[in-house]
Design a protein around this motif. Sequence first.
Motif, PDB file in Angstrom:
ATOM      1  N   LEU A 135       0.730  -1.091   0.019  1.00 24.18           N
ATOM      2  CA  LEU A 135       0.099  -0.008   0.123  1.00 24.18           C
ATOM      3  C   LEU A 135       0.902   1.282  -0.007  1.00 24.18           C
ATOM      4  CD1 LEU A 135      -2.889  -1.003   2.394  1.00 24.18           C
ATOM      5  CD2 LEU A 135      -3.186  -0.504  -0.241  1.00 24.18           C
ATOM      6  N   LYS A 136       1.893   1.165   0.689  1.00 22.02           N
ATOM      7  CA  LYS A 136       2.987   2.370   0.672  1.00 22.02           C
ATOM      8  C   LYS A 136       3.644   2.581  -0.543  1.00 22.02           C
ATOM      9  CE  LYS A 136       4.490   2.295   5.520  1.00 22.02           C
ATOM     10  NZ  LYS A 136       5.543   1.778   6.442  1.00 22.02           N
ATOM     11  N   THR A 137       3.895   1.360  -1.298  1.00 23.41           N
ATOM     12  CA  THR A 137       4.304   1.530  -2.879  1.00 23.41           C
ATOM     13  C   THR A 137       3.456   2.014  -3.643  1.00 23.41           C
ATOM     14  OG1 THR A 137       5.685  -0.417  -2.058  1.00 23.41           O
ATOM     15  CG2 THR A 137       5.386   0.249  -4.445  1.00 23.41           C
ATOM     16  N   LEU A 138       2.304   1.651  -3.822  1.00 24.45           N
ATOM     17  CA  LEU A 138       0.937   2.189  -4.406  1.00 24.45           C
ATOM     18  C   LEU A 138       0.805   3.795  -4.230  1.00 24.45           C
ATOM     19  CD1 LEU A 138      -1.021   1.385  -6.366  1.00 24.45           C
ATOM     20  CD2 LEU A 138      -2.521   0.804  -4.310  1.00 24.45           C
ATOM     21  N   SER A 139       0.863   4.000  -2.874  1.00 30.91           N
ATOM     22  CA  SER A 139       0.584   5.428  -2.548  1.00 30.91           C
ATOM     23  C   SER A 139       1.659   6.340  -3.178  1.00 30.91           C
ATOM     24  CB  SER A 139       0.481   5.628  -1.118  1.00 30.91           C
ATOM     25  OG  SER A 139       0.228   6.877  -0.752  1.00 30.91           O
ATOM     26  N   GLY A 140       3.014   5.782  -3.095  1.00 31.57           N
ATOM     27  CA  GLY A 140       4.045   6.567  -3.672  1.00 31.57           C
ATOM     28  C   GLY A 140       4.053   6.578  -5.173  1.00 31.57           C
ATOM     29  N   ALA A 141       3.638   5.628  -5.644  1.00 35.23           N
ATOM     30  CA  ALA A 141       3.556   5.457  -7.120  1.00 35.23           C
ATOM     31  C   ALA A 141       2.386   6.337  -7.792  1.00 35.23           C
ATOM     32  CB  ALA A 141       3.256   3.961  -7.631  1.00 35.23           C
ATOM     33  N   LEU A 142       1.381   6.342  -6.870  1.00 33.30           N
ATOM     34  CA  LEU A 142       0.225   7.191  -7.530  1.00 33.30           C
ATOM     35  C   LEU A 142       0.476   8.590  -7.333  1.00 33.30           C
ATOM     36  CD1 LEU A 142      -2.849   5.220  -6.377  1.00 33.30           C
ATOM     37  CD2 LEU A 142      -1.988   5.325  -8.586  1.00 33.30           C
ATOM     38  N   GLY A 143       1.344   8.960  -6.469  1.00 33.21           N
ATOM     39  CA  GLY A 143       1.662  10.726  -6.261  1.00 33.21           C
ATOM     40  C   GLY A 143       0.595  11.288  -5.614  1.00 33.21           C
ATOM     41  N   GLU A 144       0.675  12.586  -6.040  1.00 32.69           N
ATOM     42  CA  GLU A 144      -0.180  13.408  -5.762  1.00 32.69           C
ATOM     43  C   GLU A 144      -1.577  13.511  -6.908  1.00 32.69           C
ATOM     44  OE1 GLU A 144      -0.547  15.669  -3.214  1.00 32.69           O
ATOM     45  OE2 GLU A 144       0.930  14.137  -2.357  1.00 32.69           O
ATOM     46  N   ALA A 145      -1.707  12.612  -7.398  1.00 31.14           N
ATOM     47  CA  ALA A 145      -2.714  12.809  -8.383  1.00 31.14           C
ATOM     48  C   ALA A 145      -4.054  12.604  -7.827  1.00 31.14           C
ATOM     49  CB  ALA A 145      -2.960  11.121  -9.296  1.00 31.14           C
ATOM     50  N   PRO A 146      -4.934  13.842  -8.259  1.00 27.67           N
ATOM     51  CA  PRO A 146      -6.337  14.054  -7.669  1.00 27.67           C
ATOM     52  C   PRO A 146      -7.096  13.052  -7.648  1.00 27.67           C
ATOM     53  CG  PRO A 146      -5.906  15.486  -9.632  1.00 27.67           C
ATOM     54  CD  PRO A 146      -4.761  14.920  -9.691  1.00 27.67           C
ATOM     55  N   PRO A 147      -7.967  12.733  -6.881  1.00 28.88           N
ATOM     56  CA  PRO A 147      -8.992  11.611  -6.602  1.00 28.88           C
ATOM     57  C   PRO A 147      -9.811  11.806  -8.096  1.00 28.88           C
ATOM     58  CG  PRO A 147      -8.928  12.434  -4.565  1.00 28.88           C
ATOM     59  CD  PRO A 147      -8.061  13.490  -5.476  1.00 28.88           C
ATOM     60  N   GLY A 148      -9.978  10.405  -8.759  1.00 33.10           N
ATOM     61  CA  GLY A 148     -10.660  10.593  -9.849  1.00 33.10           C
ATOM     62  C   GLY A 148      -9.749  10.573 -11.223  1.00 33.10           C
ATOM     63  N   ALA A 149      -8.597  11.124 -11.064  1.00 31.26           N
ATOM     64  CA  ALA A 149      -7.759  11.435 -12.348  1.00 31.26           C
ATOM     65  C   ALA A 149      -6.947  10.043 -12.516  1.00 31.26           C
ATOM     66  CB  ALA A 149      -6.880  12.399 -11.896  1.00 31.26           C
TER      67      ALA A 149
END
Length: 154
Positions: A135-149
């Motif tokens: 989950l930490k890896t996923l969060s880092g990989a998704l970065g700051e993308a706004p929800p829904g993007a």
Amino acid sequence: MVSPTSPMNLAELHQLGRRLTAAAISAMKDASDLGPTELLVLECLYTTGPQPVGAIAQRTGFAQSRVSTVVAALHKRGLVELGADPADRRRTVAKIAEHAGAQAREARSRDAETTLRQMLPALPDAEVDAVIAVLKTLSGALGEAPPGAPGREV
């Protein structure tokens, strides 16, 4: 239930997101006198600085009308200051009040591990550790993308 060997479909992904969100909201309610939406708006202002309501809505994924209501309530409680946008004086910008920074820092620093462990009582500790790491890896990989993007597109 999703088998570890079968592919996850979009409905299962959606339900996973909803369950994680519900767990986070529940933990936030238990830890503060502010509601989860209020905490997330404060956290957004803390991490990104002064923002117009539309930008807060975009970053948090909440409806603009909801963010407007929350910002007004936070302003009434003295946790948010409102001012004119220097770039466009017709637009209002919200800024976290200096003394509210501690609440935002605390909300941001709360560890999700306890909540995740409570959600997964049947798994051995090593498997829960692996889930948290992923989950930490996923969060880092998704970065700051706004929800829904999709991905990182803004």
